[in-house]
Structures are given as C-alpha cells and as structure tokens.
Design a protein around this motif. Structure first.
Motif: not given
Length: 167
Positions: A105-131
């Motif tokens: 299924d693969g890992l998405g950026a929103r889930r990656a933000a959660v894995v990093l302990g970041w707020d997945s509702a924050c767009a900048s955090r999700v984009e940081g995880a995507r980067a």
C-alpha cells in the motif's frame, strides 16, 4: 421613574458604542494576524520547495553546475554507498521501518508525519515529511510507484513482507 429609565438607556447606548468600537479594533487585529499567518505559511512552503530543489540532483546541461560540491558527509547517504539503514538518522530509520510495515500500500506523507511525531493536521509538517520521503527516493532507499505512496525497492523488502511471497 422616567428619568431613571432614560439614564439607563443612555448608559446602555454608550456601552454598546464602546463595545462596537472595541469589536472593530479586535476584528482589525484578527485580520492582520491572519494575513501574517498566511504570509508565514507561504514562506514556509517556499522554503520547503527550495530545500527539495537543493537536494534534487542537478540536471546535465553541458555546462558546470553552479552548486557547491557536497561535502564528504550527507544527511541521507545514497543507498548503494551505505551498508544498511543503520547509517541513516533515527528519523529516516523510522520512515524506512514504517514503509516496510506499510507493505504494498505504501507509506503516505500524512502517516510519515505521524511516524516522525509531528502534527499530521498541519500542512507544513505533512509537506516536510513528504520532502523527507522524496529525499529517500532520490537516494535509492524508497520507490514511489504510485503518486504519494512510498515503498522500499523490492530487493530491500524482507521475504515475509514481500507481496509475491519472496521469489
């Protein structure tokens, strides 16, 4: 009695005017704060884009790149130059483990933000995880087979987790 009621009415009218003036000041301050927040979000997004572009491999155009050469130590080494995920920082190791757990299924950026302990509702955090996930793709640690879904290359997936049964 009429004089008392008129005095109360005038006092109430003055209080309403004072509160309306205060409301206008608060609304103006709120508008200014929202505008400042919007500019900061845009600035952060531009910063993240610039970081992603700086980490992207330079295109060959027939002339020398103006980028400075990278030093001997990179934040994320190329996969072929590394002995294993132990050479990655703890955050990147956590992303790699989550990508293996996510399976096909693969890992998405929103889930990656959660894995990093970041707020997945924050767009900048999700984009940081995507980067970070894109950086792992650029360095050969992950593959983006579907847009936004990151998986380890087939040769890195343990046999028990491989969708084809390990053949």
């Amino acid at each position: 009695m009429r004089a008392v009621l008129e005095a109360r009415w005038k006092a109430a009218a003055v209080r309403v005017e004072e509160l309306e003036a205060e409301l206008e000041r608060v609304q103006a301050a709120l508008a200014d704060a929202e505008e400042a927040l919007s500019r900061r979000v845009i600035g952060l997004e531009q910063y993240l884009e610039a970081l992603a572009e700086a980490d992207a491999p330079a295109e060959v155009t027939g002339r020398m790149s103006q980028r400075k050469p990278v030093g001997p130590r990179r934040a994320v080494p190329h996969q072929q130059n590394a002995a294993g995920t132990d050479e990655l920082s703890p955050d990147y190791q956590a992303l790699m483990a989550a990508a293996v757990e996510a399976g096909e299924d693969g890992l998405g950026a929103r889930r990656a933000a959660v894995v990093l302990g970041w707020d997945s509702a924050c767009a900048s955090r999700v984009e940081g995880a995507r980067a970070r996930l894109k950086r792992l793709v650029e360095r050969g640690w992950l593959v983006e087979e579907k847009p936004g879904r990151f998986i380890p290359p087939p040769e890195q997936v343990p046999d028990a987790k491989r969708p084809d049964g390990g053949s």
